[in-house]
Design an enzyme around this catalytic site. Structure first.
Site, PDB file in Angstrom:
ATOM      1  N   ALA A 217       5.774   1.085   7.982  1.00 43.06           N
ATOM      2  CA  ALA A 217       4.824   0.997   6.870  1.00 43.06           C
ATOM      3  C   ALA A 217       5.231  -0.123   5.938  1.00 43.06           C
ATOM      4  CB  ALA A 217       4.763   2.326   6.122  1.00 43.06           C
ATOM      5  N   SER A 218       5.962  -1.116   6.469  1.00 43.69           N
ATOM      6  CA  SER A 218       6.423  -2.238   5.639  1.00 43.69           C
ATOM      7  C   SER A 218       5.581  -3.475   5.931  1.00 43.69           C
ATOM      8  CB  SER A 218       7.918  -2.493   5.882  1.00 43.69           C
ATOM      9  OG  SER A 218       8.187  -2.719   7.261  1.00 43.69           O
ATOM     10  N   ASP A 242       1.397   1.029  10.820  1.00 47.83           N
ATOM     11  CA  ASP A 242       0.302   0.677   9.909  1.00 47.83           C
ATOM     12  C   ASP A 242       0.193  -0.831   9.770  1.00 47.83           C
ATOM     13  OD1 ASP A 242      -1.794   1.395   8.037  1.00 47.83           O
ATOM     14  OD2 ASP A 242      -0.463   0.673   6.452  1.00 47.83           O
ATOM     15  N   GLU A 247      -1.244  -9.788  12.745  1.00 42.17           N
ATOM     16  CA  GLU A 247      -2.150  -8.925  11.993  1.00 42.17           C
ATOM     17  C   GLU A 247      -3.250  -9.775  11.370  1.00 42.17           C
ATOM     18  OE1 GLU A 247      -1.804  -6.347   7.942  1.00 42.17           O
ATOM     19  OE2 GLU A 247      -0.262  -5.877   9.449  1.00 42.17           O
ATOM     20  N   HIS A 266      -3.385  -1.216   8.508  1.00 41.01           N
ATOM     21  CA  HIS A 266      -2.803  -1.537   7.195  1.00 41.01           C
ATOM     22  C   HIS A 266      -3.548  -0.798   6.079  1.00 41.01           C
ATOM     23  CE1 HIS A 266      -0.280  -4.880   5.119  1.00 41.01           C
ATOM     24  NE2 HIS A 266      -0.252  -3.753   4.413  1.00 41.01           N
ATOM     25  N   GLY A 269      -1.876   2.482   1.963  1.00 40.04           N
ATOM     26  CA  GLY A 269      -2.110   2.550   0.521  1.00 40.04           C
ATOM     27  C   GLY A 269      -3.573   2.536   0.131  1.00 40.04           C
TER      28      GLY A 269
END
Length: 303
Positions: A217-218, A242, A247, A266, A269
């Site tokens: 998740a970084s 994620d 990307e 992604h 959040g």
């Protein structure tokens, strides 16, 4: 003395409207800056560094860029001298931690298999795994890592924290080779820097035990994608991602069809209220600047 703050949206205008000694000034990407923008000392960007950087030539008094995101890798090393950079650390930790819990529970309780059975109208009981007793290694001991730990422990998971440097209750990165073999889950929550780029390489993954889960998740480039694919295709490791490298993930990329993967675009959040929480942190940072203090989320060096 009043400080002019350039704000990219109406939410920001509302959030800053009641802040003492602050004059919020609305701007819109792709349009000329308003004339008063030359007085601005603070900029809240709308978009990434590459899109916003051309604006900076029209901001001779700029002293602070206040991000609405926790990640700052696109900005580091690109700003004019004398301009501070502050992140929105603390705004998105809770939602990212929820995502980590969601993907782990989904994998261990095999929700995808039950969804497929439902679509086929099959009553297919099976025995799944559990978070209880799992040994979770959280790499990244900042706000998000702390939030992840707080949510994992009520599930009776054993959590070990790792940071870039050691402190009470936190191991240092140099200890990873000895910690990885005893970890059922490794959660990556580190910023992308020269130290963390490709830190999860073939040797890192080889040190993880059979059946372990890598959770990222970084940022995508923290993981060597080819090395991870090799472990996934062999069936030795599983992953919840994620973020990816590259990307967005191209349609033909083998990660889409790799076994043992939960993949999201992604969005850890991306939840309701995220903008409001971002501005809550941003306003607090700007208030400190107005009072002559340094922002708490100030970026030093790479982070």
């Amino acid at each position: 003395m009043t400080i002019t703050v350039l704000v990219p949206d109406d939410d920001g205008m509302v959030a800053l409207s009641g802040v003492s000694r602050v004059r919020p000034l609305r701007y819109r990407m792709g349009e000329p800056l308003p004339e008063q923008a030359r007085e601005a000392e603070v900029l809240i960007p709308s978009g990434g560094a590459a899109a916003v950087r051309p604006m900076l030539v029209g901001l001779p008094r700029l002293r602070l860029i206040q991000l609405l995101s926790a990640g700052a890798e696109d900005w580091v090393g690109t700003l004019p001298g004398g301009v501070l950079l502050s992140t929105c650390r603390g705004a998105h930790g809770g939602s990212t931690a929820e995502w980590v819990l969601a993907v782990l529970l989904s994998m261990y309780r095999e929700l995808e298999a039950f969804t497929e059975a439902r679509r086929a109208a099959e009553w297919a009981p099976r025995v799944g795994e559990t978070l209880q007793g799992k040994r979770v290694l959280v790499v990244g001991a900042g706000d998000v890592g702390t939030q992840v730990r707080r949510r994992l422990e009520p599930f009776d998971a054993w959590v070990t924290m790792v940071g870039l440097s050691a402190r009470p209750g936190v191991h240092e990165v140099a200890e990873l080779p000895s910690l990885l073999p005893d970890s059922d889950v490794v959660v990556l929550l580190v910023p992308l820097t020269s130290r963390t780029r490709a830190m999860v390489d073939a040797s890192f993954l080889a040190a993880m035990p059979d059946g372990a889960v890598l959770v990222n998740a970084s940022r995508g480039p923290v993981v060597d994608t080819e090395a991870l694919l090799a472990e996934l295709v062999s069936g030795r490791l599983r992953a919840a991602l994620d973020v990816t490298d590259p990307e967005p993930l191209p349609a033909e990329h083998p990660l889409w069809s790799a076994p043992g993967v939960v993949l999201t675009p992604h969005v850890a959040g991306s939840v309701c209220g995220a903008r409001r929480r971002s501005y809550r942190v941003a306003v607090a940072e700007i208030e400190r600047y107005v009072q002559g203090e340094l922002p708490r989320n100030l970026v030093h060096g790479e982070y």
